[in-house]
Design a protein around this motif. Structure first.
Motif, PDB file in Angstrom:
ATOM      1  N   SER A  15      43.844  41.131  38.721  1.00 13.88           N
ATOM      2  CA  SER A  15      43.422  42.494  39.037  1.00 13.88           C
ATOM      3  C   SER A  15      42.952  42.588  40.481  1.00 13.88           C
ATOM      4  O   SER A  15      42.364  41.652  41.028  1.00 13.88           O
ATOM      5  N   HIS A  31      36.637  45.492  39.649  1.00 14.73           N
ATOM      6  CA  HIS A  31      37.992  45.007  39.400  1.00 14.73           C
ATOM      7  C   HIS A  31      38.864  46.146  38.880  1.00 14.73           C
ATOM      8  O   HIS A  31      38.452  46.906  38.002  1.00 14.73           O
ATOM      9  N   PRO A  33      42.075  46.916  36.834  1.00 15.80           N
ATOM     10  CA  PRO A  33      42.976  46.212  35.919  1.00 15.80           C
ATOM     11  C   PRO A  33      44.449  46.391  36.276  1.00 15.80           C
ATOM     12  O   PRO A  33      44.851  47.402  36.876  1.00 15.80           O
ATOM     13  N   LEU A  34      45.241  45.405  35.886  1.00 20.48           N
ATOM     14  CA  LEU A  34      46.679  45.494  36.051  1.00 20.48           C
ATOM     15  C   LEU A  34      47.251  46.556  35.109  1.00 20.48           C
ATOM     16  O   LEU A  34      46.627  46.921  34.112  1.00 20.48           O
ATOM     17  N   GLN A  39      50.486  43.212  32.948  1.00 17.69           N
ATOM     18  CA  GLN A  39      49.683  42.328  32.105  1.00 17.69           C
ATOM     19  C   GLN A  39      50.571  41.599  31.103  1.00 17.69           C
ATOM     20  O   GLN A  39      50.355  40.421  30.811  1.00 17.69           O
ATOM     21  N   GLU A 127      41.877  37.571  32.158  1.00 16.92           N
ATOM     22  CA  GLU A 127      42.279  38.971  32.280  1.00 16.92           C
ATOM     23  C   GLU A 127      43.130  39.413  31.099  1.00 16.92           C
ATOM     24  O   GLU A 127      43.084  40.578  30.698  1.00 16.92           O
TER      25      GLU A 127
END
Length: 495
Positions: A15, A31, A33-34, A39, A127
């Motif tokens: 991320s 952060h 997130p993707l 992901q 993650e």
């Protein structure tokens, strides 16, 4: 294995982080997130090894290798790749009571032991875990699931940190009636006030606590057992008691000038800031401010780094972090081979922010304080520091850090924060229950049982093992729940 060549086809991607210059203006997690698509690619990088070191949780040279919870990591990595989020959540929850916590604050020994990391970059296990639990809340998989049958047994848990919460969660699932006693005004133990908001926003804890309440767990705050809440009352009302009060007795520094004003334990500094932030967004002034002060943090590790990041958000004039040990290497040393925990240099978020604001890494290695200098009003104004070198004790053969003669020098210090670790639990709870301590000031238990010397009283978490990781506390909480369940029922079916 969903994609046999995933680790070859996709590079490790984590991320994004909000820029240091921007994130220090607030107290939020930073952060980003993707995307779900990215992901899933990260899940595809897992090779589902024949021997999954990532989930081993074994000790090597005094350090853990792999996940202490023995999370079924390859299984849910594959489920992330295939987009089966509900089953990924089910497999994750089978071993981990609180992935919403560990996916934010765990140092990820799983990734350090990942086979992909032997010759390249490890899988983004941490993650992936966060993606699973957040998807579970979004999709309703993490809704309350109260037990259908109650056993009629009552258990008291003293302390609402990760060990106490994990024990309560497991025992409640079994059908026992659980009450958690917390001396603070909010549930969460050190996670609530001791971990800064930018690492773990407190709504994350409160969200999970509300689920646990809905599942039937009772929480009593402001109950300082052994002081304002009587032990004999608890022993009379409950069939079993679990002590999970953490290791909250901070290690001090004994040097001249220690009695100067302006010297605090790191945990008190961090707690006061987070409490004031939650109560009034720092408008009440009920915290130890670092604004316009030259801050000296004594000690490395996560707590020292948290003090650096917090001081910068206060608006400090400068920050210096003293570390006794030598600077770690950038890469693994020859005697620190995979899958051991890598003893390498880590620049964490607080140090990154100090570099951004002040231009230099705040850490000064192989250094300690010899004296604090007071001003006319008795406040600390300077610290006398000196260099250290490693030497071997001829008798024991152990290496220790010795001061270098003539290396003394002064640095400005308007605020000093001691982040030198903890010496075990505060003894008043142990004394009130009459439980024995070991040589390290931790509550002693019978081997493998978590049972103390007092009948019906158990202990787990940092109060039993000493200062450690959140993931170890969760494991101990789950294991003590199993021990208590067996003592109540004659057997246990808890995982």
């Amino acid at each position: 294995m969903g994609k046999m060549t995933g680790f070859l086809d996709y590079e490790r991607e984590v991320s994004a982080e909000e820029a240091a210059r921007d994130r220090i203006k607030n107290w939020n997690e930073f952060h980003i997130p993707l995307s779900e698509e990215e992901q899933r690619k990260q899940g595809a990088r897992c090779m589902e090894c024949g021997v999954p070191f990532c989930q081993s949780g074994v000790m090597m040279k005094g350090m853990v290798s792999g996940c202490p919870l023995n999370n079924l990591i390859p299984e849910w990595n594959d489920l992330v790749y295939t987009g089966n989020w509900q089953e990924a959540f089910n497999r994750l929850k089978k071993t981990n009571s609180f992935p919403e916590f560990t996916s934010r604050v765990c140092p990820a020994p799983c990734e350090a032991a990942c086979t992909c990391g032997l010759n390249g970059e490890p899988v983004t296990v941490k993650e992936n875990e966060r993606a699973i639990i957040e998807k579970a809340y979004d999709m309703g998989y993490a809704l309350p699931k109260p037990p259908s049958i109650r056993t009629g047994k009552k258990v008291a848990v003293i302390g609402s940190g990760p060990a106490g919460l994990a024990a309560a969660d497991q025992l409640n699932k079994r059908g026992h009636s659980v009450t958690v006693f917390e001396r603070s005004d909010r549930v969460g133990g050190l996670m609530m006030y001791g971990i800064p908001n930018m690492k773990l926003e407190k709504w994350v804890i409160e969200r999970k606590v509300e689920v646990m309440r809905a599942e039937g767990i009772t929480f009593i705050t402001g109950a300082n057992v052994g002081k304002n809440y009587k032990v004999n009352r608890i022993m009379k009302e409950y069939d079993r008691v679990i002590l999970a009060c953490g290791a909250s007795n901070p290690r001090d520094i004994d040097v001249p000038g220690r009695d100067a004003q302006g010297i605090y334990y790191a945990v008190d500094f961090l707690k006061a800031t987070t409490r004031s932030l939650m109560d009034s967004h720092l408008e009440d002034g009920n915290y130890i401010t670092a604004r316009d002060k030259h801050v000296v943090v004594i000690g490395g590790g996560d707590t020292g780094n948290d003090c650096v990041g917090t001081s910068i958000r206060h608006g400090c004039a400068s920050v210096t972090q003293l570390e006794m040990m030598p600077k770690p290497p950038v890469k693994r040393a020859d005697d620190n081979t995979w899958p051991e925990w890598p003893k390498v240099l880590k620049t964490d978020y607080g140090q990154e922010e100090a570099i951004c604001v002040f231009g230099d890494d705040p850490r000064v290695y192989q250094t300690t304080v010899k004296e604090f200098v007071k001003d006319a009003e008795g406040r600390v104004c300077k610290a006398v520091i000196c260099d250290l070198v490693p030497r071997k004790d001829e008798g024991s053969g152990r290496t220790f850090m010795a001061p270098v003669d003539g290396s003394e020098r002064e640095i400005p210090a308007d605020l000093v924060l001691i982040a030198a670790g903890f010496l075990g639990s505060e003894t008043y709870v142990a004394d009130a229950f009459g439980v024995e301590l070991d040589g390290r000031s931790n509550v002693a238990v019978k081997d493998g049982s978590y049972q103390t010397n007092v009948d019906r009283v158990f202990a787990a978490g940092d109060m039993h093992r000493g200062q450690s990781l959140v993931v170890w506390a969760i494991r101990e909480g789950r294991e003590v729940a199993k021990a208590v369940d067996k003592s109540l029922m004659g057997y246990s079916n808890l995982a």
